[in-house]
Design a protein around this motif. Sequence first.
Motif, short mmCIF file in Angstrom:
data_model
loop_
_atom_site.label_atom_id
_atom_site.label_comp_id
_atom_site.label_asym_id
_atom_site.label_seq_id
_atom_site.Cartn_x
_atom_site.Cartn_y
_atom_site.Cartn_z
N PRO A 35 10.28 -2.24 5.81
CA PRO A 35 10.42 -0.78 5.20
C PRO A 35 11.81 -0.81 4.53
CG PRO A 35 10.49 -1.00 7.54
CD PRO A 35 10.18 -2.20 7.25
N ALA A 36 12.03 0.25 3.54
CA ALA A 36 13.33 0.45 2.94
C ALA A 36 13.20 2.13 2.80
CB ALA A 36 13.77 -0.29 1.97
N GLY A 37 13.40 2.83 3.40
CA GLY A 37 13.05 4.23 3.27
C GLY A 37 11.48 4.47 3.01
N ARG A 38 11.18 5.11 1.62
CA ARG A 38 9.99 5.54 1.41
C ARG A 38 9.16 4.17 0.81
NH1 ARG A 38 10.92 11.15 -1.55
NH2 ARG A 38 11.43 12.33 0.40
N GLY A 80 1.73 1.62 -0.78
CA GLY A 80 2.75 2.55 -1.37
C GLY A 80 3.55 1.72 -2.13
N GLN A 81 4.81 2.24 -2.67
CA GLN A 81 5.64 1.59 -3.52
C GLN A 81 6.41 0.44 -2.71
OE1 GLN A 81 8.23 4.73 -4.97
NE2 GLN A 81 6.61 5.25 -6.33
N TYR A 82 6.68 -0.76 -3.36
CA TYR A 82 7.77 -1.76 -3.05
C TYR A 82 8.60 -2.25 -3.93
CZ TYR A 82 4.16 -4.86 -5.00
OH TYR A 82 3.47 -5.60 -5.95
N VAL A 83 9.56 -2.86 -3.55
CA VAL A 83 10.41 -3.93 -4.58
C VAL A 83 10.24 -5.32 -3.81
CG1 VAL A 83 12.88 -4.35 -4.84
CG2 VAL A 83 12.05 -1.74 -4.50
N LEU A 84 10.01 -5.88 -5.11
CA LEU A 84 9.74 -7.34 -5.12
C LEU A 84 10.97 -8.11 -5.32
CD1 LEU A 84 7.70 -9.71 -4.81
CD2 LEU A 84 7.04 -9.50 -7.11
#
Length: 172
Positions: A35-38, A80-84
């Motif tokens: 997890p990284a915030g939202r 949810g949203q994620y950064v790859l």
Amino acid sequence: MVTPASTDPAQRVREVVQPVAEAAGLVLEDVHVSPAGRRSVVRIVLDLGDDAIGSLDLDTLGAASRDISAALDAADPVHGQYVLEVSTPGTDRPLTELRHFRRARTRLVQLTLRDGSTVHGRLVAAEADGYDVETAPGTVVQVDPAQVARAAVEVELKHVHDEGPHDEEDLD
């Protein structure tokens, strides 16, 4: 939308990414979802196959990253949203598996043995029954894998591949 069966996010991502990595001729080294915030951060580590020598080039890594992104978008294993983030293991990865040692052939390594001694030199061969390390020109020491407590590649700024005249293409 195809959702993998596992409830662990990293395992769900692994199930989606594994076939993509294999199709690109790469090895899926590691998957982390945190997890990284939202959002979540999805970290994928790819490497070349067992017998490859050298590094994973940026073009191949970029193409694999695009294919992985498309597969993750289609399967939606991360809610949810994620950064790859897609990367390679890097030179600071400890050598812990035979595959890692095979990939490190031709590289300068330091092996710390269970008795506390060290073997330092160029890894010339790596098999299940032993690692051959050239500790000095013409001197090769065979090390029993069971005796290795820790092993790492040492970073070299320049590495000459042959003994003949050199030009810029001969340097690592």
